[in-house]
Design a protein around this motif. Structure first.
Motif, PDB file in Angstrom:
ATOM      1  N   ILE A  39      43.981  47.525  43.988  1.00 40.74           N
ATOM      2  CA  ILE A  39      44.103  46.067  43.919  1.00 40.74           C
ATOM      3  C   ILE A  39      45.554  45.679  43.627  1.00 40.74           C
ATOM      4  CG2 ILE A  39      43.295  44.019  42.696  1.00 40.74           C
ATOM      5  CD1 ILE A  39      40.821  45.930  41.899  1.00 40.74           C
ATOM      6  N   LEU A  45      43.587  38.364  40.617  1.00 39.92           N
ATOM      7  CA  LEU A  45      43.032  39.726  40.589  1.00 39.92           C
ATOM      8  C   LEU A  45      43.416  40.533  39.345  1.00 39.92           C
ATOM      9  CD1 LEU A  45      43.704  40.759  44.326  1.00 39.92           C
ATOM     10  CD2 LEU A  45      41.678  39.643  43.364  1.00 39.92           C
ATOM     11  N   ASP A  46      44.332  40.026  38.530  1.00 34.77           N
ATOM     12  CA  ASP A  46      44.805  40.780  37.360  1.00 34.77           C
ATOM     13  C   ASP A  46      43.682  41.026  36.361  1.00 34.77           C
ATOM     14  OD1 ASP A  46      46.175  41.903  35.253  1.00 34.77           O
ATOM     15  OD2 ASP A  46      47.526  40.209  34.925  1.00 34.77           O
ATOM     16  N   PRO A  85      37.303  41.262  42.116  1.00 33.19           N
ATOM     17  CA  PRO A  85      37.277  42.721  42.211  1.00 33.19           C
ATOM     18  C   PRO A  85      36.163  43.356  41.379  1.00 33.19           C
ATOM     19  CG  PRO A  85      39.500  41.951  41.852  1.00 33.19           C
ATOM     20  CD  PRO A  85      38.612  40.776  41.645  1.00 33.19           C
ATOM     21  N   ASN A 113      43.910  49.012  39.345  1.00 30.61           N
ATOM     22  CA  ASN A 113      44.320  47.626  39.570  1.00 30.61           C
ATOM     23  C   ASN A 113      45.793  47.462  39.167  1.00 30.61           C
ATOM     24  OD1 ASN A 113      44.766  44.797  39.321  1.00 30.61           O
ATOM     25  ND2 ASN A 113      42.584  44.450  38.994  1.00 30.61           N
TER      26      ASN A 113
END
Length: 264
Positions: A39, A45-46, A85, A113
């Motif tokens: 990712i 998305l963090d 995610p 990630n």
């Protein structure tokens, strides 16, 4: 109608990628057919990388009420629960994908990630306070090297070719151009500026492609000119949108088309 069709096509393609990956992950030998998940991106998305860097509270989500509805404590996700995610990982029968900078002994069996809240495709975006896309790619290289040392070249290549690579990047680059006085953001035309953002993302995708990556997902850049921040801070009005900031949604599609063209 064109926009609706475009969104439908994007959803269909991503769904097809996930269906294919899930079928592979749930085959006869699930432990041998894990679909790794990598990712890259920003706060969308963090999963908590910014907890481990020296940054501002604007780029961190390690305080209440973040995380209150699912984890019951702030994890670094910019959400009161899970992110996209996390749901994709669940769908693929994977554990939650950990942030790269989270302390611990990572073997990256399910991926990792790299996303960082506030990050952009350009290194100048929030420079010094985030993990920009180029640095995220350097972390990926380190993961690849570790995998090679542990598994060898052939197995690592196979592992990376099965993986899904998800991106959400670009929004902060465009907002930064309008909210900063830094000369680098104003020394080029709007068209050239978009070209730099897309070019940096394209370079990352190309490198991952050369390393065997074939399954890519891209979250489109939202109409940022209609966000409350843009409407209030950039035009001192709550009426209408900031048209200059509403970037064409074809930006990410250009990269998708590039990858598919090279593959063919």
């Amino acid at each position: 109608m064109a926009k609706i069709s475009q969104h439908f096509l994007y959803a269909f393609l991503l769904h097809a990628v996930l269906i294919s990956a899930r079928c592979q992950a749930t085959s006869e030998h699930p432990k041998k057919h894990v679909v790794p998940f990598f990712i890259f991106g920003d706060s969308i998305l963090d999963a908590g990388n910014n907890n481990y860097i020296n940054t501002t509270t604007l780029d961190q989500a390690n305080f209440w009420p973040y995380g209150e509805t699912f984890f019951k404590f702030p994890t670094g996700r910019f959400s009161d629960g899970r992110l996209a995610p996390d749901f994709i990982a669940e769908y693929l029968n994977l554990p939650l994908i950990p942030p790269y900078l989270q302390p611990g002994n990572h073997r990256y069996l399910a991926g990792v990630n790299f996303a960082s809240a506030g990050a952009g495709a350009l290194a100048e975006t929030h420079k010094g306070f985030v993990i920009d896309l180029k640095t995220q790619l350097s972390y990926f290289r380190k993961v690849k090297q570790q995998l090679r040392e542990e598994r060898g070249d052939t197995e690592t290549t196979t592992f990376l070719s099965k993986a899904i690579y998800l991106f959400s990047i670009g929004s902060n680059d465009y907002v930064e151009r309008f909210s900063t006085n830094f000369s680098a953001f104003h020394s080029s035309s709007k068209k050239d500026y978009v070209g730099m953002v897309v070019g940096n993302l394209t370079a990352v995708v190309k490198e991952i492609y050369k390393n065997g990556g074939r399954r890519f997902g891209f979250l489109n850049v939202e109409p940022m000119g209609c966000s409350p921040y843009a409407r209030a801070a950039l035009q001192n009005s709550t009426c209408g949108c900031v048209d200059e900031l509403t970037v064409s949604r074809r930006v990410k599609w250009h990269v998708v088309a590039l990858v598919r063209t090279e593959e063919s």
